[in-house]
Write a protein that holds these residues in place. Structure first.
Motif, PDB file in Angstrom:
ATOM      1  N   PHE A  46      16.781  70.986  80.605  1.00 48.91           N
ATOM      2  CA  PHE A  46      16.176  69.681  80.865  1.00 48.91           C
ATOM      3  C   PHE A  46      14.725  69.911  81.279  1.00 48.91           C
ATOM      4  O   PHE A  46      14.440  70.757  82.117  1.00 48.91           O
ATOM      5  CB  PHE A  46      16.943  68.982  81.991  1.00 48.91           C
ATOM      6  CG  PHE A  46      16.400  67.639  82.352  1.00 48.91           C
ATOM      7  CD1 PHE A  46      16.861  66.502  81.707  1.00 48.91           C
ATOM      8  CD2 PHE A  46      15.437  67.493  83.339  1.00 48.91           C
ATOM      9  CE1 PHE A  46      16.369  65.253  82.046  1.00 48.91           C
ATOM     10  CE2 PHE A  46      14.939  66.253  83.674  1.00 48.91           C
ATOM     11  CZ  PHE A  46      15.409  65.131  83.026  1.00 48.91           C
ATOM     12  N   CYS A  47      13.822  69.170  80.689  1.00 47.26           N
ATOM     13  CA  CYS A  47      12.394  69.301  80.991  1.00 47.26           C
ATOM     14  C   CYS A  47      11.866  67.955  81.467  1.00 47.26           C
ATOM     15  O   CYS A  47      11.926  66.955  80.737  1.00 47.26           O
ATOM     16  CB  CYS A  47      11.644  69.740  79.737  1.00 47.26           C
ATOM     17  SG  CYS A  47       9.858  69.829  79.949  1.00 47.26           S
ATOM     18  N   LEU A  48      11.359  67.941  82.672  1.00 42.87           N
ATOM     19  CA  LEU A  48      10.712  66.758  83.219  1.00 42.87           C
ATOM     20  C   LEU A  48       9.210  66.919  83.012  1.00 42.87           C
ATOM     21  O   LEU A  48       8.619  67.907  83.452  1.00 42.87           O
ATOM     22  CB  LEU A  48      11.027  66.620  84.708  1.00 42.87           C
ATOM     23  CG  LEU A  48      10.377  65.459  85.443  1.00 42.87           C
ATOM     24  CD1 LEU A  48      10.831  64.122  84.865  1.00 42.87           C
ATOM     25  CD2 LEU A  48      10.708  65.526  86.919  1.00 42.87           C
ATOM     26  N   LYS A  78      13.267  68.329  64.267  1.00 42.55           N
ATOM     27  CA  LYS A  78      13.726  68.713  62.927  1.00 42.55           C
ATOM     28  C   LYS A  78      14.331  70.105  62.914  1.00 42.55           C
ATOM     29  O   LYS A  78      15.247  70.379  62.153  1.00 42.55           O
ATOM     30  CB  LYS A  78      12.578  68.617  61.928  1.00 42.55           C
ATOM     31  CG  LYS A  78      12.258  67.206  61.532  1.00 42.55           C
ATOM     32  CD  LYS A  78      11.110  67.134  60.560  1.00 42.55           C
ATOM     33  CE  LYS A  78      10.780  65.675  60.294  1.00 42.55           C
ATOM     34  NZ  LYS A  78       9.474  65.494  59.695  1.00 42.55           N
ATOM     35  N   GLU A  79      13.823  70.983  63.765  1.00 46.98           N
ATOM     36  CA  GLU A  79      14.346  72.353  63.860  1.00 46.98           C
ATOM     37  C   GLU A  79      15.636  72.421  64.669  1.00 46.98           C
ATOM     38  O   GLU A  79      16.260  73.470  64.757  1.00 46.98           O
ATOM     39  CB  GLU A  79      13.302  73.272  64.496  1.00 46.98           C
ATOM     40  CG  GLU A  79      12.072  73.493  63.648  1.00 46.98           C
ATOM     41  CD  GLU A  79      10.972  74.257  64.365  1.00 46.98           C
ATOM     42  OE1 GLU A  79      11.111  74.556  65.576  1.00 46.98           O
ATOM     43  OE2 GLU A  79       9.956  74.558  63.713  1.00 46.98           O
ATOM     44  N   GLY A  80      16.029  71.314  65.305  1.00 45.94           N
ATOM     45  CA  GLY A  80      17.242  71.284  66.111  1.00 45.94           C
ATOM     46  C   GLY A  80      17.069  71.885  67.499  1.00 45.94           C
ATOM     47  O   GLY A  80      18.039  72.097  68.218  1.00 45.94           O
ATOM     48  N   LYS A  81      15.821  72.122  67.898  1.00 47.14           N
ATOM     49  CA  LYS A  81      15.549  72.722  69.211  1.00 47.14           C
ATOM     50  C   LYS A  81      15.343  71.671  70.300  1.00 47.14           C
ATOM     51  O   LYS A  81      15.393  71.979  71.485  1.00 47.14           O
ATOM     52  CB  LYS A  81      14.325  73.631  69.128  1.00 47.14           C
ATOM     53  CG  LYS A  81      14.562  74.822  68.230  1.00 47.14           C
ATOM     54  CD  LYS A  81      13.322  75.657  68.064  1.00 47.14           C
ATOM     55  CE  LYS A  81      13.602  76.795  67.100  1.00 47.14           C
ATOM     56  NZ  LYS A  81      12.384  77.519  66.775  1.00 47.14           N
ATOM     57  N   ALA A 109      13.088  77.883  76.647  1.00 48.80           N
ATOM     58  CA  ALA A 109      12.434  76.578  76.788  1.00 48.80           C
ATOM     59  C   ALA A 109      10.938  76.740  77.051  1.00 48.80           C
ATOM     60  O   ALA A 109      10.133  75.958  76.550  1.00 48.80           O
ATOM     61  CB  ALA A 109      13.095  75.770  77.896  1.00 48.80           C
ATOM     62  N   LYS A 110      10.557  77.762  77.819  1.00 46.93           N
ATOM     63  CA  LYS A 110       9.131  78.008  78.088  1.00 46.93           C
ATOM     64  C   LYS A 110       8.384  78.271  76.790  1.00 46.93           C
ATOM     65  O   LYS A 110       7.240  77.821  76.620  1.00 46.93           O
ATOM     66  CB  LYS A 110       8.955  79.184  79.050  1.00 46.93           C
ATOM     67  CG  LYS A 110       9.248  78.828  80.488  1.00 46.93           C
ATOM     68  CD  LYS A 110       9.043  80.029  81.398  1.00 46.93           C
ATOM     69  CE  LYS A 110       9.351  79.681  82.841  1.00 46.93           C
ATOM     70  NZ  LYS A 110       9.212  80.833  83.743  1.00 46.93           N
ATOM     71  N   GLU A 111       9.010  78.993  75.869  1.00 48.04           N
ATOM     72  CA  GLU A 111       8.374  79.253  74.571  1.00 48.04           C
ATOM     73  C   GLU A 111       8.149  77.957  73.805  1.00 48.04           C
ATOM     74  O   GLU A 111       7.113  77.781  73.157  1.00 48.04           O
ATOM     75  CB  GLU A 111       9.230  80.209  73.743  1.00 48.04           C
ATOM     76  CG  GLU A 111       9.249  81.629  74.278  1.00 48.04           C
ATOM     77  CD  GLU A 111      10.163  82.550  73.469  1.00 48.04           C
ATOM     78  OE1 GLU A 111      10.497  82.215  72.306  1.00 48.04           O
ATOM     79  OE2 GLU A 111      10.539  83.606  74.008  1.00 48.04           O
ATOM     80  N   LEU A 112       9.103  77.036  73.891  1.00 53.41           N
ATOM     81  CA  LEU A 112       8.972  75.756  73.192  1.00 53.41           C
ATOM     82  C   LEU A 112       7.930  74.867  73.853  1.00 53.41           C
ATOM     83  O   LEU A 112       7.139  74.208  73.164  1.00 53.41           O
ATOM     84  CB  LEU A 112      10.326  75.047  73.136  1.00 53.41           C
ATOM     85  CG  LEU A 112      11.430  75.799  72.384  1.00 53.41           C
ATOM     86  CD1 LEU A 112      12.746  75.035  72.469  1.00 53.41           C
ATOM     87  CD2 LEU A 112      11.041  76.050  70.939  1.00 53.41           C
TER      88      LEU A 112
END
Length: 152
Positions: A46-48, A78-81, A109-112
């Motif tokens: 989860f990212c706030l 689209k990538e499902g991430k 998640a940090k990479e995204l």
């Protein structure tokens, strides 16, 4: 007496109707395709999103960065991430939006998050937390495509 007998029968029939369990149909293939555990759940992050420290960006620069932000959201979805993303309404906590990443670790998640131009420019700040939720959440975007009359 007739009325009380009727009420008793009515309540008994109502009770029997509500007490019957509905049959749950487990779909093993669907569960596997969604990486669901035995409870139908899985790990996400989860990212706030909060307001960042950059308060000097021009309107033009901010507009361009948020166009990149939206393009990045669409790419990750689209990538499902990315399974859910959306803005908060105006609030006094500096909350701007959320992401729910379809990854199991904060590091992933940090990479995204690092691919988001608005975060890179410090217009937004991301706080990441491991989260456990239904694996069915991944199906949200497929349903959304069917109900959105206008695309973003």
């Amino acid at each position: 007496m007739k009325k009380s007998t009727f009420l008793i029968v009515f309540f008994l029939l109502s009770f029997l109707g509500f007490s019957q369990e509905t049959e749950v149909k487990f779909d093993e293939n669907l569960a596997k395709s969604l990486n669901a555990d035995e409870y139908g759940m899985k790990k996400y992050v989860f990212c706030l999103l909060k307001s960042g420290t950059n308060t000097t960006a021009s309107k033009e620069e901010t507009k361009k960065l948020f166009e990149g932000h939206m393009a990045n959201i669409n790419k990750l979805a689209k990538e499902g991430k990315l399974v859910v993303a959306g803005p908060f309404m105006k609030n006094d906590r500096n909350y701007r939006g959320i992401y729910i990443f379809n990854v199991e670790t904060i590091e992933d998640a940090k990479e995204l998050v690092a691919t988001d131009p608005a975060i890179k420019a410090n217009l937004l700040k991301a706080e990441l937390t491991p989260w456990y939720c239904t694996a069915a959440l991944q199906e949200t975007l497929k349903i959304h495509e069917k109900i959105a009359k206008t695309k973003m």
